[in-house]
Motif scaffolding. Structure first.
Motif, PDB file in Angstrom:
ATOM      1  N   GLN A 173       0.815  -1.220   0.000  1.00 47.98           N
ATOM      2  CA  GLN A 173       0.000   0.000   0.000  1.00 47.98           C
ATOM      3  C   GLN A 173       0.849   1.271   0.000  1.00 47.98           C
ATOM      4  OE1 GLN A 173       0.806  -1.422   2.719  1.00 47.98           O
ATOM      5  NE2 GLN A 173       0.639  -0.122   4.510  1.00 47.98           N
ATOM      6  N   GLU A 174       2.084   1.171   0.416  1.00 51.52           N
ATOM      7  CA  GLU A 174       2.886   2.393   0.565  1.00 51.52           C
ATOM      8  C   GLU A 174       3.133   3.115  -0.744  1.00 51.52           C
ATOM      9  OE1 GLU A 174       6.363   1.524   2.831  1.00 51.52           O
ATOM     10  OE2 GLU A 174       5.146   0.826   4.518  1.00 51.52           O
ATOM     11  N   ASN A 175       3.131   2.334  -1.825  1.00 53.32           N
ATOM     12  CA  ASN A 175       3.415   2.954  -3.123  1.00 53.32           C
ATOM     13  C   ASN A 175       2.165   3.237  -3.936  1.00 53.32           C
ATOM     14  OD1 ASN A 175       6.210   2.682  -2.669  1.00 53.32           O
ATOM     15  ND2 ASN A 175       6.029   0.524  -3.181  1.00 53.32           N
ATOM     16  N   ILE A 176       1.015   3.061  -3.347  1.00 52.20           N
ATOM     17  CA  ILE A 176      -0.231   3.219  -4.111  1.00 52.20           C
ATOM     18  C   ILE A 176      -0.890   4.566  -3.792  1.00 52.20           C
ATOM     19  CG2 ILE A 176      -2.566   2.276  -4.424  1.00 52.20           C
ATOM     20  CD1 ILE A 176      -0.401   0.516  -5.679  1.00 52.20           C
ATOM     21  N   ASP A 177      -1.209   5.336  -4.846  1.00 49.47           N
ATOM     22  CA  ASP A 177      -1.868   6.638  -4.652  1.00 49.47           C
ATOM     23  C   ASP A 177      -3.373   6.486  -4.543  1.00 49.47           C
ATOM     24  OD1 ASP A 177       0.598   8.191  -5.122  1.00 49.47           O
ATOM     25  OD2 ASP A 177       0.400   7.460  -7.178  1.00 49.47           O
ATOM     26  N   LEU A 178      -3.937   5.620  -5.390  1.00 46.92           N
ATOM     27  CA  LEU A 178      -5.390   5.524  -5.465  1.00 46.92           C
ATOM     28  C   LEU A 178      -5.870   4.081  -5.415  1.00 46.92           C
ATOM     29  CD1 LEU A 178      -6.097   7.894  -8.508  1.00 46.92           C
ATOM     30  CD2 LEU A 178      -6.597   8.411  -6.117  1.00 46.92           C
ATOM     31  N   MET A 179      -6.979   3.875  -4.731  1.00 44.04           N
ATOM     32  CA  MET A 179      -7.674   2.587  -4.788  1.00 44.04           C
ATOM     33  C   MET A 179      -8.942   2.805  -5.582  1.00 44.04           C
ATOM     34  SD  MET A 179      -7.627   1.237  -0.905  1.00 44.04           S
ATOM     35  CE  MET A 179      -8.835  -0.027  -1.120  1.00 44.04           C
ATOM     36  N   ILE A 180      -9.138   2.016  -6.635  1.00 44.27           N
ATOM     37  CA  ILE A 180     -10.339   2.153  -7.460  1.00 44.27           C
ATOM     38  C   ILE A 180     -11.108   0.839  -7.453  1.00 44.27           C
ATOM     39  CG2 ILE A 180     -11.199   2.535  -9.821  1.00 44.27           C
ATOM     40  CD1 ILE A 180      -9.018   4.545 -10.221  1.00 44.27           C
ATOM     41  N   PRO A 181     -12.305   0.811  -6.857  1.00 45.08           N
ATOM     42  CA  PRO A 181     -13.092  -0.421  -6.898  1.00 45.08           C
ATOM     43  C   PRO A 181     -13.634  -0.671  -8.302  1.00 45.08           C
ATOM     44  CG  PRO A 181     -14.314   1.323  -5.773  1.00 45.08           C
ATOM     45  CD  PRO A 181     -12.978   1.890  -6.117  1.00 45.08           C
ATOM     46  N   MET A 182     -13.711  -1.932  -8.704  1.00 40.64           N
ATOM     47  CA  MET A 182     -14.262  -2.286 -10.022  1.00 40.64           C
ATOM     48  C   MET A 182     -15.638  -1.646 -10.177  1.00 40.64           C
ATOM     49  SD  MET A 182     -14.055  -3.832 -12.898  1.00 40.64           S
ATOM     50  CE  MET A 182     -12.632  -4.919 -12.897  1.00 40.64           C
ATOM     51  N   PRO A 183     -15.787  -0.731 -11.162  1.00 41.02           N
ATOM     52  CA  PRO A 183     -17.071  -0.020 -11.272  1.00 41.02           C
ATOM     53  C   PRO A 183     -18.188  -0.937 -11.772  1.00 41.02           C
ATOM     54  CG  PRO A 183     -15.357   1.018 -12.637  1.00 41.02           C
ATOM     55  CD  PRO A 183     -14.837  -0.308 -12.204  1.00 41.02           C
ATOM     56  N   MET A 184     -19.391  -0.598 -11.379  1.00 45.30           N
ATOM     57  CA  MET A 184     -20.565  -1.377 -11.766  1.00 45.30           C
ATOM     58  C   MET A 184     -21.465  -0.474 -12.604  1.00 45.30           C
ATOM     59  SD  MET A 184     -22.811  -3.248  -8.907  1.00 45.30           S
ATOM     60  CE  MET A 184     -22.677  -4.991  -8.817  1.00 45.30           C
ATOM     61  N   HIS A 185     -22.094  -1.030 -13.635  1.00 45.92           N
ATOM     62  CA  HIS A 185     -23.027  -0.234 -14.435  1.00 45.92           C
ATOM     63  C   HIS A 185     -24.225   0.169 -13.558  1.00 45.92           C
ATOM     64  CE1 HIS A 185     -25.994   0.772 -17.524  1.00 45.92           C
ATOM     65  NE2 HIS A 185     -24.941   1.064 -18.278  1.00 45.92           N
ATOM     66  N   PRO A 186     -24.717   1.422 -13.704  1.00 48.92           N
ATOM     67  CA  PRO A 186     -25.824   1.895 -12.854  1.00 48.92           C
ATOM     68  C   PRO A 186     -27.041   0.954 -12.826  1.00 48.92           C
ATOM     69  CG  PRO A 186     -24.992   3.691 -14.205  1.00 48.92           C
ATOM     70  CD  PRO A 186     -24.241   2.471 -14.612  1.00 48.92           C
ATOM     71  N   THR A 187     -27.322   0.314 -13.964  1.00 47.80           N
ATOM     72  CA  THR A 187     -28.469  -0.605 -14.002  1.00 47.80           C
ATOM     73  C   THR A 187     -28.236  -1.824 -13.110  1.00 47.80           C
ATOM     74  OG1 THR A 187     -28.897   0.098 -16.258  1.00 47.80           O
ATOM     75  CG2 THR A 187     -29.991  -1.923 -15.546  1.00 47.80           C
TER      76      THR A 187
END
Ligand SMILES: [Zn+2]
Ligand SMILES: [Zn+2]
Length: 249
Positions: A126-140
């Motif tokens: 985690q020390e070298n990570i700027d952002l965590m992005i969760p797998m996006p889900m389609h709104p539907t």
């Protein structure tokens, strides 16, 4: 132990009660009801029995490998640079994840998020990570399911890691723009085609180091497509943080 877990999985009333006591009151293991638990709601014995990812797994894709990087990643390198999976997608993790996704046990996100943060600390990533992005889900899909399982896990992981770390959780900059059939229903070749161009980025990720969070990595087609999209948006390093890795049949 299998019998105990089966009973737990079958009996939803009991499981909810046990789960409530495990996660909210933090008294009993939610798999076997033992009283000595760690802070993710599981006892030492149940934890030991879980299908942890073997140490000799490929550093890029987490499949079992003779060396550091598996043959498949050597011949066709993925867009992501590393994968950290907590478990193999075997019993009882498979059953728990199914229950988490299609049942009503949103609280399992606490257990999964906590275990993921422990794995990430262990590999010191985690020390070298700027952002965590969760797998996006389609709104539907989000409307159908009521929650994004990857986002719920990412929230807990981020909170658990964030004692002295600057990693930000970003669930707004990437959208899933096409409503595709569920990946699980498709064979590998179709999965790759199915997911192509599915993500849209509305941010500049120049120089960013990003971790994508998801529950299960199967063929890796979705994670690879998202990693490609993030790199096209300027990311210099992308890794996958997943709860479980399925093995090829
Ligand atoms: Zn237990
Ligand atoms: Zn590999």
């Amino acid at each position: 132990m299998r019998q105990i877990i089966n009973n737990w999985l079958k009996n939803s009333h009991l499981s909810k009660l046990k789960f409530f006591s495990a996660t909210v009151l933090r008294e009993n293991c939610f798999l076997c009801a033992a009283s000595r638990i760690k802070n993710h709601g599981l006892c030492e014995a149940c934890l030991k029995d879980l299908p942890w990812l073997p140490a000799n797994s490929c550093t890029k894709c987490s499949l079992s490998s003779g060396g550091q990087v598996c043959g498949s990643c050597l011949s066709t390198p993925p867009y992501f640079d590393a994968t950290h999976a907590v478990f193999l997608y075997n019993y009882p993790i498979d059953a728990l994840i199914q229950r988490y996704k299609y049942g009503d046990t949103v609280s399992l996100s606490h257990t999964f998020g906590q275990l993921m943060s422990e794995k990430i600390c262990l590999v010191n990533s985690q020390e070298n990570i700027d952002l965590m992005i969760p797998m996006p889900m389609h709104p539907t899909r989000l409307k159908q399911r009521g929650f994004n399982q990857a986002l719920e896990i990412a929230k807990v992981t981020n909170q658990a890691l964030n004692k002295n770390n600057k990693t930000k959780l970003d669930y707004k900059s990437v959208k899933r723009q096409t409503l595709t059939p569920p990946q699980a229903s498709l064979p590998l070749k179709k999965r790759v085609k199915n997911i192509k161009g599915a993500f849209m980025v509305n941010a500049d990720f120049s120089g960013k180091r990003i971790a994508i969070v998801d529950d299960v990595m199967t063929t890796g087609a979705s994670l690879n497509e998202l990693a490609k999209t993030l790199k096209q948006a300027g990311a210099t390093h992308v890794e996958c943080w997943v709860i479980a890795r399925t093995l090829p049949h």
